[in-house]
Write a protein that holds these residues in place. Structure first.
Motif, PDB file in Angstrom:
ATOM      1  N   ASP A 297       0.848  -1.180   0.000  1.00 35.70           N
ATOM      2  CA  ASP A 297       0.000   0.000   0.000  1.00 35.70           C
ATOM      3  C   ASP A 297       0.888   1.237   0.000  1.00 35.70           C
ATOM      4  O   ASP A 297       2.117   1.145   0.020  1.00 35.70           O
ATOM      5  CB  ASP A 297      -0.955  -0.006   1.198  1.00 35.70           C
ATOM      6  N   LYS A 298       0.256   2.391  -0.052  1.00 36.48           N
ATOM      7  CA  LYS A 298       0.999   3.644  -0.161  1.00 36.48           C
ATOM      8  C   LYS A 298       1.919   3.854   1.032  1.00 36.48           C
ATOM      9  O   LYS A 298       3.055   4.304   0.884  1.00 36.48           O
ATOM     10  CB  LYS A 298       0.010   4.807  -0.289  1.00 36.48           C
ATOM     11  N   ARG A 299       1.435   3.501   2.234  1.00 35.10           N
ATOM     12  CA  ARG A 299       2.238   3.701   3.436  1.00 35.10           C
ATOM     13  C   ARG A 299       3.519   2.868   3.379  1.00 35.10           C
ATOM     14  O   ARG A 299       4.603   3.337   3.732  1.00 35.10           O
ATOM     15  CB  ARG A 299       1.426   3.320   4.665  1.00 35.10           C
TER      16      ARG A 299
ATOM     17  N   SER B  66       5.076   1.833   0.681  1.00 36.05           N
ATOM     18  CA  SER B  66       5.956   2.429  -0.324  1.00 36.05           C
ATOM     19  C   SER B  66       6.725   3.606   0.252  1.00 36.05           C
ATOM     20  O   SER B  66       7.910   3.782  -0.015  1.00 36.05           O
ATOM     21  CB  SER B  66       5.145   2.882  -1.537  1.00 36.05           C
ATOM     22  N   ILE B  67       6.047   4.409   1.071  1.00 34.03           N
ATOM     23  CA  ILE B  67       6.710   5.549   1.712  1.00 34.03           C
ATOM     24  C   ILE B  67       7.803   5.059   2.662  1.00 34.03           C
ATOM     25  O   ILE B  67       8.902   5.616   2.708  1.00 34.03           O
ATOM     26  CB  ILE B  67       5.680   6.416   2.462  1.00 34.03           C
TER      27      ILE B  67
END
Length: 252
Positions: free
Chosen positions: A27-29, A31-32
């Motif tokens: 998810d985006k988190r 990836s960060i």
């Protein structure tokens, strides 16, 4: 092993790689988190690939001389940095020596940055040799280069690849002789003990071992092997010229 570039790592990490497509499971988190961890690395110096359950991120900041491999696994909603391998490659070395070290981390990657992980203690290392030189190559090199770094691990590599036998025992003996002549007594002594263990009737090896001990200032062991050398000659009834130094050194 399927290679993927950093741009895919940024967009899709973590991913499951198949032959024809990429299935996004992160998810985006996440990836960060991964991008933050590698924020100090130029994107052209990073590649990644799958290995079992892991995404392995490889960093090469030093032109093929020092690599870092980060093993990262998705556990629930967490990205776990399981372990780090570092590989130092000495390309100028005769056998292209490499030192591989491993640290077990087992921590969420979001709690660390890359530099903190690199500074962690507790790594375990072992040495490898990449180039398959022959024993004759080694003999010639040891003969001509007095400052050659040949330790137990390198000697064991050759012994493992080229087990001692009747055809190569003279080459091994010559290697030990040249090492001793160049004041590399420790590897010479180590190798001569291996020779005697494999060929206990090889009389000259006892003399060479005694000389190596003597020249390394270990007179106690030198006398032991000078006596064993004489015993070998007497037991076998050999008609050889015994160097005068043998009796003189035993008497000291």
């Amino acid at each position: 092993m399927k290679k993927i570039g950093l741009y895919l790592l940024i967009m899709l990490f973590p991913v499951s790689v198949s032959a024809n497509n990429y299935e996004q499971i992160g998810d985006k988190r996440q990836s960060i988190e991964i991008n933050n961890f590698f924020s100090d690395v130029k994107k052209e110096n990073i590649t990644s690939y799958e290995e079992g359950d892991f995404i392995v991120v490889s960093v090469d900041d030093f032109g093929g001389r020092f690599y870092e491999e980060y093993y990262i696994k998705k556990t629930g909603k967490l990205l776990i940095l399981d372990k780090l391998k570092t590989i130092s490659l000495y390309k100028e070395d005769f056998d292209v020596k490499s030192l591989e070290c491993r640290k077990n981390i087992h921590k969420p990657i979001k709690d660390y940055d890359r530099q903190a992980v690199l500074k962690m203690h507790g790594e375990k290392c072992r040495t490898f040799y990449a180039v398959e030189n022959t024993l004759d190559d080694l003999e010639e090199y040891v003969k001509n280069y007095s400052d050659f770094d040949i330790d137990k691990s390198r000697m064991d590599w050759y012994l493992g690849r080229y087990p001692m036998n009747q055809k190569n025992i003279t080459t091994y003996n010559n290697i030990a002789f040249y090492l001793s002549n160049h004041n590399n007594y420790k590897p010479a002594i180590y190798l001569l003990h291996k020779i005697i263990k494999a060929f206990p009737d090889r009389t000259v090896a006892y003399l060479n071992l005694a000389d190596a001990y003597w020249d390394s200032k270990d007179k106690r062991n030198a006398k032991i092997f000078y006596k064993k050398y004489l015993s070998q000659i007497n037991n076998k009834g050999e008609n050889v010229s015994i160097p005068s130094r043998v009796s003189k050194r035993i008497a000291q």
